[in-house]
Scaffold this motif. Structure first.
Motif, mmCIF file in Angstrom:
data_model
loop_
_atom_site.group_PDB
_atom_site.id
_atom_site.type_symbol
_atom_site.label_atom_id
_atom_site.label_comp_id
_atom_site.label_asym_id
_atom_site.label_seq_id
_atom_site.Cartn_x
_atom_site.Cartn_y
_atom_site.Cartn_z
ATOM 1 N N ALA A 146 0.988 -1.053 -0.042
ATOM 2 C CA ALA A 146 0.177 -0.127 0.126
ATOM 3 C C ALA A 146 0.837 1.127 -0.054
ATOM 4 O O ALA A 146 1.991 1.163 0.380
ATOM 5 C CB ALA A 146 -0.767 -0.060 1.219
ATOM 6 N N SER A 147 0.535 2.244 -0.561
ATOM 7 C CA SER A 147 1.230 3.496 -0.562
ATOM 8 C C SER A 147 0.319 4.788 -0.034
ATOM 9 O O SER A 147 -0.627 5.005 -0.349
ATOM 10 C CB SER A 147 1.719 3.907 -1.832
ATOM 11 N N VAL A 148 1.098 5.601 0.590
ATOM 12 C CA VAL A 148 0.797 6.782 1.387
ATOM 13 C C VAL A 148 1.538 7.987 0.747
ATOM 14 O O VAL A 148 2.686 7.952 1.231
ATOM 15 C CB VAL A 148 0.776 6.714 2.772
ATOM 16 N N ASP A 149 1.026 8.762 0.101
ATOM 17 C CA ASP A 149 1.906 9.732 -0.580
ATOM 18 C C ASP A 149 2.097 10.973 0.298
ATOM 19 O O ASP A 149 1.822 11.077 1.264
ATOM 20 C CB ASP A 149 1.397 9.887 -2.185
ATOM 21 N N HIS A 150 2.808 11.803 -0.406
ATOM 22 C CA HIS A 150 3.268 13.072 0.343
ATOM 23 C C HIS A 150 2.248 13.831 1.049
ATOM 24 O O HIS A 150 1.086 13.986 0.568
ATOM 25 C CB HIS A 150 4.088 13.900 -0.507
ATOM 26 N N GLU A 151 2.546 14.074 2.382
ATOM 27 C CA GLU A 151 1.455 15.215 3.259
ATOM 28 C C GLU A 151 0.182 14.573 3.444
ATOM 29 O O GLU A 151 -0.762 15.449 3.753
ATOM 30 C CB GLU A 151 1.386 16.583 2.143
ATOM 31 N N GLY A 157 -5.768 4.779 14.131
ATOM 32 C CA GLY A 157 -6.545 3.382 14.009
ATOM 33 C C GLY A 157 -6.844 3.279 12.453
ATOM 34 O O GLY A 157 -7.872 2.435 12.349
ATOM 35 N N CYS A 158 -6.265 3.985 11.718
ATOM 36 C CA CYS A 158 -6.740 3.433 10.127
ATOM 37 C C CYS A 158 -5.952 2.408 9.450
ATOM 38 O O CYS A 158 -4.963 1.911 10.028
ATOM 39 C CB CYS A 158 -6.280 4.721 9.089
ATOM 40 N N GLU A 159 -6.501 1.876 8.497
ATOM 41 C CA GLU A 159 -5.854 0.771 7.915
ATOM 42 C C GLU A 159 -5.911 0.967 6.341
ATOM 43 O O GLU A 159 -7.097 1.430 5.725
ATOM 44 C CB GLU A 159 -6.328 -0.649 7.981
ATOM 45 N N VAL A 160 -4.994 0.983 5.586
ATOM 46 C CA VAL A 160 -4.782 0.994 4.268
ATOM 47 C C VAL A 160 -4.263 -0.185 3.659
ATOM 48 O O VAL A 160 -3.445 -0.947 3.989
ATOM 49 C CB VAL A 160 -3.671 1.962 3.707
ATOM 50 N N ALA A 161 -5.527 -1.062 3.124
ATOM 51 C CA ALA A 161 -5.262 -2.550 2.726
ATOM 52 C C ALA A 161 -4.215 -2.770 1.739
ATOM 53 O O ALA A 161 -4.106 -1.834 1.035
ATOM 54 C CB ALA A 161 -6.649 -3.156 2.446
ATOM 55 N N PRO A 162 -3.962 -3.906 1.258
ATOM 56 C CA PRO A 162 -2.848 -4.424 0.505
ATOM 57 C C PRO A 162 -3.198 -3.651 -0.869
ATOM 58 O O PRO A 162 -4.245 -3.635 -1.377
ATOM 59 C CB PRO A 162 -2.940 -5.739 0.462
ATOM 60 N N GLY A 163 -2.147 -3.037 -1.594
ATOM 61 C CA GLY A 163 -2.230 -2.483 -2.770
ATOM 62 C C GLY A 163 -2.991 -1.155 -2.638
ATOM 63 O O GLY A 163 -3.203 -0.711 -4.058
ATOM 64 N N ALA A 164 -3.585 -0.614 -1.888
ATOM 65 C CA ALA A 164 -4.299 0.648 -2.155
ATOM 66 C C ALA A 164 -3.114 1.748 -2.135
ATOM 67 O O ALA A 164 -2.421 1.713 -1.773
ATOM 68 C CB ALA A 164 -5.188 0.810 -0.887
ATOM 69 N N THR A 165 -3.778 2.819 -2.852
ATOM 70 C CA THR A 165 -2.894 3.862 -3.030
ATOM 71 C C THR A 165 -3.904 5.264 -2.490
ATOM 72 O O THR A 165 -4.810 5.516 -2.968
ATOM 73 C CB THR A 165 -2.676 4.230 -4.383
ATOM 74 N N LEU A 166 -2.879 6.073 -1.537
ATOM 75 C CA LEU A 166 -3.584 7.249 -1.333
ATOM 76 C C LEU A 166 -2.575 8.398 -2.056
ATOM 77 O O LEU A 166 -1.328 8.440 -1.756
ATOM 78 C CB LEU A 166 -3.318 7.463 0.400
ATOM 79 N N CYS A 167 -3.233 9.125 -3.097
ATOM 80 C CA CYS A 167 -2.310 10.182 -3.593
ATOM 81 C C CYS A 167 -2.172 11.309 -2.577
ATOM 82 O O CYS A 167 -2.374 11.063 -1.287
ATOM 83 C CB CYS A 167 -3.392 10.770 -5.029
ATOM 84 N N GLY A 168 -1.346 12.381 -3.196
ATOM 85 C CA GLY A 168 -0.852 13.453 -2.115
ATOM 86 C C GLY A 168 -1.977 14.111 -1.350
ATOM 87 O O GLY A 168 -3.086 14.301 -1.934
#
Ligand code: COA
Length: 220
Positions: A146-151, A157-168
């Motif tokens: 999973a990726s969590v981008d800039h800023e 208590g959050c979860e970003v599951a496998p392969g998910a993408t948070l843009c900036g």
């Protein structure tokens, strides 16, 4: 800044005895610590490991902890996935009150920017990426690839599951669950306790306690 990641006490217990326990154990042992006990509230759960004892619930924990000589040498990892981020936060409080310390773990292939701000008790799985100036609260799980981008800002208590993408510059409220492979476009805000379904593409803000699915994501 994040020197506490993978600095574990010699012994670690796991709260939660299913799949997440199997994924975190190798990371804990890679850090040189030993998983000494597993606790779970589910009666008759098959033990996740043949070589580590499984105890039932808070009563089982009380029995076990009473005979441990040095509590300050015991860490804990809460191996319960979402949508149970608030449960992880509650257990963190209870176990810290017992004198145990939360561990913050990152698989050796996870990449965390030097200037990202990381809360205690987080778990970064294999291939996870956290880019510069991201701020991640306590007891968050950034799962496999999973990726969590800039800023980005993730509250506790959050979860970003496998392969998910948070843009900036995405903002997730407390206990948000982003499903596997979902994409959240830049600057989107997802309210607390919201769920984004697997594979969704989120192009507008998501209100609190709302589940959205699909492309583009819509509430169900
Ligand atoms: C979104 C989610 C939480 C909904 O679960 P639920 O509340 O039990 O919903 P249901 O399965 O009853 O589905 C309700 C409707 O939404 C649809 N739906 C559910 N999930 C969907 C998804 N990810 N994408 C598109 N549609 C979805 C269903 O087809 C159903 O449609 P219908 O009413 O037309 O038949 C779940 O499907 C999901 O995507 N979870 C994420 C799983 C995940 O990523 N796990 C990672 C583990 S590490």
């Amino acid at each position: 800044m994040n020197d506490f990641i993978n600095k574990l006490p010699p012994k670690v217990i796991l709260w939660g005895g299913t799949g997440q326990a199997k994924v975190v154990r190798p990371i804990i042992e890679y850090c040189g610590s030993k998983v000494v006990a597993v606790f779970d509230d589910t009666p008759n759960l098959p033990p996740p490991f043949p070589d580590v004892p499984l105890y039932l619930g808070w009563a089982g924990f009380q029995e076990w902890i009473q005979v441990q000589p040095r509590r300050e040498e015991i860490g804990f990892c809460i191996a319960i996935g979402n949508p149970h981020g608030r449960v992880r936060l509650r257990f963190q409080e209870r176990l810290m009150a017992e004198g145990l310390q939360p561990v913050t773990i990152a698989h050796p292939t996870a990449t965390i920017a030097e200037n990202a701000v990381i809360g205690v008790g987080c778990q970064f799985m294999a291939g996870a990426i956290v880019n510069p100036e991201a701020r991640i609260g306590q007891q968050c799980i950034i799962n496999t690839k999973a990726s969590v981008d800039h800023e980005c800002v993730l509250e506790d208590g959050c979860e970003v599951a496998p392969g998910a993408t948070l843009c900036g510059i995405v903002h997730l409220g407390v206990n948000v669950w982003i499903g596997a492979g979902a994409t959240i476009l830049s600057r989107i805000r997802v309210g607390e306790d919201a769920i984004v379904g697997a594979g969704a593409v989120v192009i507008q803000d998501v209100p609190a306690a709302t589940t959205v699915v699909g492309v583009p994501a819509k509430p169900i």
